[in-house]
Write a protein that holds these residues in place. Structure first.
Motif, mmCIF file in Angstrom:
data_model
loop_
_atom_site.group_PDB
_atom_site.id
_atom_site.type_symbol
_atom_site.label_atom_id
_atom_site.label_comp_id
_atom_site.label_asym_id
_atom_site.label_seq_id
_atom_site.Cartn_x
_atom_site.Cartn_y
_atom_site.Cartn_z
ATOM 1 N N VAL A 121 0.790 -1.266 -0.176
ATOM 2 C CA VAL A 121 -0.025 -0.071 0.090
ATOM 3 C C VAL A 121 0.895 1.497 -0.056
ATOM 4 O O VAL A 121 0.170 2.464 0.066
ATOM 5 C CB VAL A 121 -1.084 0.013 1.256
ATOM 6 C CG1 VAL A 121 -1.949 -1.093 1.266
ATOM 7 C CG2 VAL A 121 -0.364 0.008 2.472
ATOM 8 N N GLY A 122 2.136 1.005 -0.016
ATOM 9 C CA GLY A 122 2.994 2.444 0.133
ATOM 10 C C GLY A 122 2.614 3.451 -0.931
ATOM 11 O O GLY A 122 2.909 4.549 -0.657
ATOM 12 N N VAL A 123 2.435 2.997 -2.244
ATOM 13 C CA VAL A 123 2.056 3.915 -3.166
ATOM 14 C C VAL A 123 0.839 4.867 -2.640
ATOM 15 O O VAL A 123 0.887 6.032 -3.270
ATOM 16 C CB VAL A 123 1.697 3.219 -4.490
ATOM 17 C CG1 VAL A 123 0.252 2.537 -4.376
ATOM 18 C CG2 VAL A 123 1.574 4.115 -5.750
ATOM 19 N N PHE A 124 0.228 4.788 -1.640
ATOM 20 C CA PHE A 124 -1.070 5.499 -1.462
ATOM 21 C C PHE A 124 -0.608 6.168 -0.213
ATOM 22 O O PHE A 124 -1.297 7.276 0.127
ATOM 23 C CB PHE A 124 -2.118 4.571 -1.003
ATOM 24 C CG PHE A 124 -2.822 3.727 -2.000
ATOM 25 C CD1 PHE A 124 -3.220 4.140 -3.285
ATOM 26 C CD2 PHE A 124 -2.823 2.424 -1.829
ATOM 27 C CE1 PHE A 124 -3.731 3.263 -4.250
ATOM 28 C CE2 PHE A 124 -3.118 1.411 -2.866
ATOM 29 C CZ PHE A 124 -3.627 1.885 -4.134
ATOM 30 N N PHE A 125 0.640 6.250 -0.074
ATOM 31 C CA PHE A 125 1.140 7.087 1.103
ATOM 32 C C PHE A 125 2.199 8.249 0.660
ATOM 33 O O PHE A 125 2.739 8.797 1.396
ATOM 34 C CB PHE A 125 1.755 6.173 2.308
ATOM 35 C CG PHE A 125 0.500 5.676 3.282
ATOM 36 C CD1 PHE A 125 0.282 6.141 4.508
ATOM 37 C CD2 PHE A 125 -0.162 4.298 2.669
ATOM 38 C CE1 PHE A 125 -0.778 5.555 5.119
ATOM 39 C CE2 PHE A 125 -0.954 3.803 3.440
ATOM 40 C CZ PHE A 125 -1.352 4.300 4.699
ATOM 41 N N ASP A 126 2.320 8.343 -0.393
ATOM 42 C CA ASP A 126 3.302 9.300 -0.999
ATOM 43 C C ASP A 126 4.598 9.323 -0.419
ATOM 44 O O ASP A 126 5.240 10.533 0.038
ATOM 45 C CB ASP A 126 2.583 10.793 -0.971
ATOM 46 C CG ASP A 126 1.223 10.795 -1.812
ATOM 47 O OD1 ASP A 126 1.074 10.374 -2.720
ATOM 48 O OD2 ASP A 126 0.255 11.455 -1.094
ATOM 49 N N GLY A 127 5.290 8.285 -0.306
ATOM 50 C CA GLY A 127 6.666 8.052 0.195
ATOM 51 C C GLY A 127 6.695 8.043 1.752
ATOM 52 O O GLY A 127 7.869 7.939 2.184
ATOM 53 N N ILE A 128 5.715 8.080 2.672
ATOM 54 C CA ILE A 128 5.725 8.167 3.934
ATOM 55 C C ILE A 128 5.799 6.889 4.405
ATOM 56 O O ILE A 128 4.963 5.884 4.020
ATOM 57 C CB ILE A 128 4.323 9.078 4.468
ATOM 58 C CG1 ILE A 128 4.673 10.531 3.941
ATOM 59 C CG2 ILE A 128 4.321 8.756 6.018
ATOM 60 C CD1 ILE A 128 3.218 11.201 4.429
ATOM 61 N N GLY A 129 6.614 6.437 5.257
ATOM 62 C CA GLY A 129 6.770 5.033 5.791
ATOM 63 C C GLY A 129 6.756 4.948 7.371
ATOM 64 O O GLY A 129 6.294 6.092 7.922
#
Length: 152
Positions: A121-129
């Motif tokens: 789902v990382g693509v939906f978090f705009d680089g926020i990890g």
């Protein structure tokens, strides 16, 4: 950084997302859960008909959560309206109640969710990890509905 708000709703685009959703849902319906996947069923807030979508159930600190990485989607709106739903994997069906979390309570859950499923789902978090600061996670919280769920 992208601005997040309560209208954030990323709809599946192209052909890949629907194919992946069907694949995950197909496996879950056969009793195969990929990393905690389930089929979420919630009654439509207008039609009353059951609506299904694959989701990841997060187990964190003795509680369970549903996080909406795409934002305020139809399943989120339906769950808000009904306050309950079904989670299925194979023949096992669990009825649950849901309480939506406040933005202030989301950072720890969002961090755990990203730790577990950023690859998906990382693509939906705009680089926020998962390593983001509490302040950063709090700033994006309005765009990511989170429900604490419990068996009824």
């Amino acid at each position: 950084m992208t601005s997040y708000d309560s209208t954030r709703n990323i709809r599946p685009d192209g052909r890949v997302a629907p194919l992946m959703n069907r694949a995950v849902a197909g496996l879950a319906s056969r009793g195969i859960s990929l990393f905690g996947s389930r089929i979420l069923s919630v009654r439509g807030r207008k039609s009353g008909e059951w609506r299904n979508t694959p989701v990841n159930v997060l187990d964190h600190d003795g509680q369970r959560y549903l996080v909406a990485p795409r934002g305020h989607t139809q399943w989120v709106r339906n769950l808000r309206a009904s306050g309950e739903g079904l989670l299925r994997v194979g023949r096992r069906t669990e009825t649950f109640g849901a309480v939506e979390m406040t933005d202030a309570d989301k950072p720890e859950v969002l961090r755990a969710y990203l730790r577990r499923w950023k690859f998906e789902v990382g693509v939906f978090f705009d680089g926020i990890g998962a390593d983001a600061s509490d302040e950063t996670l709090l700033s994006i919280a309005p765009g990511y509905p989170v429900f604490r769920i419990h068996t009824v």
